[in-house]
Design a protein around this motif. Sequence first.
Motif, PDB file in Angstrom:
ATOM      1  N   PHE A  29      -3.943   3.261   0.926  1.00 28.26           N
ATOM      2  CA  PHE A  29      -2.627   2.843   0.637  1.00 28.26           C
ATOM      3  C   PHE A  29      -1.946   3.670  -0.413  1.00 28.26           C
ATOM      4  N   TYR A  30      -2.818   4.192  -1.407  1.00 31.65           N
ATOM      5  CA  TYR A  30      -1.898   5.176  -2.238  1.00 31.65           C
ATOM      6  C   TYR A  30      -1.722   6.805  -1.756  1.00 31.65           C
ATOM      7  N   LYS A  31      -2.589   7.108  -0.983  1.00 30.53           N
ATOM      8  CA  LYS A  31      -2.401   8.391  -0.136  1.00 30.53           C
ATOM      9  C   LYS A  31      -0.963   8.086   0.856  1.00 30.53           C
ATOM     10  N   THR A  32      -0.956   6.966   1.273  1.00 33.93           N
ATOM     11  CA  THR A  32       0.305   6.809   2.305  1.00 33.93           C
ATOM     12  C   THR A  32       1.457   6.267   1.905  1.00 33.93           C
ATOM     13  N   PHE A  33       1.377   5.774   0.509  1.00 34.41           N
ATOM     14  CA  PHE A  33       2.845   5.222   0.130  1.00 34.41           C
ATOM     15  C   PHE A  33       3.216   5.928  -1.101  1.00 34.41           C
ATOM     16  N   ASN A  34       2.465   6.984  -1.949  1.00 33.70           N
ATOM     17  CA  ASN A  34       2.522   7.360  -3.298  1.00 33.70           C
ATOM     18  C   ASN A  34       3.876   8.217  -3.163  1.00 33.70           C
ATOM     19  N   GLN A  35       3.839   9.083  -2.150  1.00 31.13           N
ATOM     20  CA  GLN A  35       5.121  10.088  -2.468  1.00 31.13           C
ATOM     21  C   GLN A  35       6.315   9.312  -1.894  1.00 31.13           C
ATOM     22  N   THR A  36       6.294   8.660  -0.437  1.00 28.07           N
ATOM     23  CA  THR A  36       7.464   8.110   0.115  1.00 28.07           C
ATOM     24  C   THR A  36       7.991   7.071  -0.660  1.00 28.07           C
ATOM     25  N   GLN A  37       6.894   6.297  -1.295  1.00 31.01           N
ATOM     26  CA  GLN A  37       7.745   4.851  -1.909  1.00 31.01           C
ATOM     27  C   GLN A  37       6.885   4.727  -3.490  1.00 31.01           C
ATOM     28  N   GLY A  38       6.574   5.648  -3.979  1.00 36.27           N
ATOM     29  CA  GLY A  38       6.275   5.760  -5.340  1.00 36.27           C
ATOM     30  C   GLY A  38       4.889   4.759  -5.691  1.00 36.27           C
ATOM     31  N   LEU A  39       4.012   4.403  -4.844  1.00 36.00           N
ATOM     32  CA  LEU A  39       3.144   3.442  -4.962  1.00 36.00           C
ATOM     33  C   LEU A  39       1.882   3.945  -5.877  1.00 36.00           C
ATOM     34  N   GLY A  40       1.440   3.471  -7.044  1.00 37.99           N
ATOM     35  CA  GLY A  40       0.495   3.868  -8.083  1.00 37.99           C
ATOM     36  C   GLY A  40      -0.517   3.237  -7.341  1.00 37.99           C
ATOM     37  N   MET A  41      -1.756   3.924  -8.310  1.00 36.60           N
ATOM     38  CA  MET A  41      -3.283   3.362  -7.887  1.00 36.60           C
ATOM     39  C   MET A  41      -3.083   1.702  -8.129  1.00 36.60           C
ATOM     40  N   LEU A  42      -2.640   1.443  -9.502  1.00 38.66           N
ATOM     41  CA  LEU A  42      -2.913  -0.161  -9.591  1.00 38.66           C
ATOM     42  C   LEU A  42      -2.276  -0.876  -8.721  1.00 38.66           C
ATOM     43  N   ASP A  43      -1.020  -0.573  -8.215  1.00 35.67           N
ATOM     44  CA  ASP A  43      -0.334  -1.344  -7.236  1.00 35.67           C
ATOM     45  C   ASP A  43      -0.959  -1.168  -5.694  1.00 35.67           C
ATOM     46  N   ALA A  44      -1.789  -0.175  -5.554  1.00 35.99           N
ATOM     47  CA  ALA A  44      -2.309   0.309  -4.278  1.00 35.99           C
ATOM     48  C   ALA A  44      -3.878  -0.720  -4.185  1.00 35.99           C
ATOM     49  N   GLY A  45      -4.237  -1.243  -5.299  1.00 38.06           N
ATOM     50  CA  GLY A  45      -5.327  -1.960  -5.498  1.00 38.06           C
ATOM     51  C   GLY A  45      -4.998  -3.194  -5.216  1.00 38.06           C
ATOM     52  N   LEU A  46      -3.611  -3.515  -5.949  1.00 36.68           N
ATOM     53  CA  LEU A  46      -3.340  -4.937  -5.742  1.00 36.68           C
ATOM     54  C   LEU A  46      -2.776  -5.219  -4.102  1.00 36.68           C
ATOM     55  N   LEU A  47      -2.394  -4.224  -3.515  1.00 37.49           N
ATOM     56  CA  LEU A  47      -2.004  -4.499  -2.212  1.00 37.49           C
ATOM     57  C   LEU A  47      -3.295  -4.572  -1.597  1.00 37.49           C
ATOM     58  N   ALA A  48      -4.393  -3.720  -1.730  1.00 34.39           N
ATOM     59  CA  ALA A  48      -5.328  -3.779  -0.842  1.00 34.39           C
ATOM     60  C   ALA A  48      -6.263  -5.318  -1.067  1.00 34.39           C
ATOM     61  N   SER A  49      -5.896  -5.789  -2.120  1.00 35.54           N
ATOM     62  CA  SER A  49      -6.533  -7.209  -2.268  1.00 35.54           C
ATOM     63  C   SER A  49      -6.151  -8.296  -1.201  1.00 35.54           C
ATOM     64  N   SER A  50      -5.024  -8.027  -0.788  1.00 36.50           N
ATOM     65  CA  SER A  50      -4.559  -8.974   0.428  1.00 36.50           C
ATOM     66  C   SER A  50      -5.440  -8.905   1.417  1.00 36.50           C
ATOM     67  N   PHE A  51      -6.230  -8.044   1.738  1.00 34.43           N
ATOM     68  CA  PHE A  51      -7.323  -7.915   2.691  1.00 34.43           C
ATOM     69  C   PHE A  51      -8.369  -9.151   2.657  1.00 34.43           C
ATOM     70  N   VAL A  52      -8.712  -9.276   1.234  1.00 34.17           N
ATOM     71  CA  VAL A  52      -9.923 -10.397   0.984  1.00 34.17           C
ATOM     72  C   VAL A  52      -9.162 -11.709   0.488  1.00 34.17           C
ATOM     73  N   VAL A  53      -7.989 -11.870   0.091  1.00 30.45           N
ATOM     74  CA  VAL A  53      -7.382 -12.989  -0.743  1.00 30.45           C
ATOM     75  C   VAL A  53      -7.357 -14.208   0.444  1.00 30.45           C
ATOM     76  N   THR A  54      -7.387 -13.992   1.681  1.00 25.93           N
ATOM     77  CA  THR A  54      -7.447 -14.977   2.683  1.00 25.93           C
ATOM     78  C   THR A  54      -8.693 -15.704   2.911  1.00 25.93           C
ATOM     79  N   ASN A  55      -9.622 -15.072   2.227  1.00 23.96           N
ATOM     80  CA  ASN A  55     -11.075 -15.501   2.462  1.00 23.96           C
ATOM     81  C   ASN A  55     -11.544 -17.186   2.224  1.00 23.96           C
ATOM     82  N   VAL A  56     -10.957 -17.411   1.234  1.00 17.71           N
ATOM     83  CA  VAL A  56     -11.025 -18.485   0.517  1.00 17.71           C
ATOM     84  C   VAL A  56     -10.624 -19.867   1.478  1.00 17.71           C
TER      85      VAL A  56
END
Length: 492
Positions: free
Chosen positions: A320-347
């Motif tokens: 996510f960082y490599k994909t959206f960093n230059q076009t949308q200014g996504l930082g590493m911290l925000d990329a990590g939070l975005l990636a967390s959406s992949f596991v948040v549904t587990n519960v």
Amino acid sequence: MSFTPFKLLSMQGKAKVLHMSWIAFFISFVIWFNHASLLVLIQQDVGISETEAEILLLLNVALTIPARVITGMLVDRFGAKISYSVLLAVCSIPCFMFASADNFAELAWSRFLLGFIGAGFVVGVRIIGDWFPASQVGTAEGIYAGWGNFGSAFAAIFLPGLAFYFGADHGWRTAIALTGGIALVYSVIYYFSVENFPPEIAALKTRRSATMEVTSIRDLFLYMLSLAPLYTTMSLLAWKLSTPEIAVIRPGYTLMLHSVVWLLFLIHCYQLVNNNADRLSQPIASIHHYRYKQVFILAIAYLVTFGSKLAVLSMLPIFFYKTFNQTQGLGMLDAGLLASSFVVTNVIARPAGGWLSDKIGRKLSLTLFSAGLAGGYLLMAFISPQWSIAVTVVVTLVCSIFMQAAEGAIFAFVPLVKRAITGEVAGIVGAYGNAGAIVFLILLTFVSATAFFLILSACCLLLLGLIYYLEEPKNYITEIMPDGSLLKIALD
């Protein structure tokens, strides 16, 4: 035979067993992943490199493959009560070792040993399968796995703050040691809080066989065939750890490790044949029959679902960082939070997958979820810098929901293959999940992210062909009581 209603909020009977078990699983996952979010602090304190930190992540899952197979055998032999208690208590030792490590070698060995705690999942599958009827077991196994799995997310969220509370320089040691202390205390609580069987079938005893019993020569060969990918994965891991860019294993020792792995495979096969030879030389009563192909298909299904989940989780933040960093200014911290959406549904998604399996059937639900996952990975392959972050999150969530639900459907099936060997079935299926994670992680080093998601989608489509050969479980099982009488246990 009748079963009491499933009251989730109760702390009596089977509901108590469920809650005590998912908490044990939760604690085991906190310990298993208690280092991941603290690696920066560990690097600064101990002075390890980026490569050494990556090696620790790989070593963390290395031992879990054989551990799940071994634990599956032990829980069927000694019972879940003592198995979970001993596992939590014993694994607190390498946890304390990791917290007190002063160099990379000590960190690596203790992390390698801590991989054994990843086998705790298998123990809970067995005891919940014994306490819940088929009309509820999918929901119960889903809650157990979904809520217990949240332990890894809990560790990532809370342990860094706890480490800073105890001191920025060495606080990570106290935080990790605290998780080991909790495991040690809870091992005693668990032992005195649960029983292996409900009162209705309390007279049943655990098996004393050294390896899984099969009911046909064909299944014997299929079982040995199914073991080969697990040992191949361990051999593959040994190769990866000996490559020049990692080189944690000296080249001279690589061949020796390969030899040891395949010697263990031959010993495992010998024990399997030796244990089943007498039984297969004479007719086997129909009440003992089951088809090992059920186990094999479920194992491959878990390899594709759980294995791909762990691999995707490892690459999603940087993707996510490599994909959206230059076009949308996504930082590493925000990329990590975005990636967390992949596991948040587990519960929610994993219990929902088990619940739907109870309602519409195990085979149909697994088919639907696998097809949805194939579509989800296909959509993720098309993620590009031109996508909006909102659409990306939606696609990631949808893919995650199908993936977690498929895992729930798989383990709604596992306890119904054959009750007496549920632990071993869960051990093999669970081991395939970890093997899949290693295979997909290594594959990821050779292909682009787009190709990776396309391969995962193709694997899900191939899985659909295998699911076709699954057989829906019967609505009852028959057990032989200690006095020789037969007890028919309704699964509805």
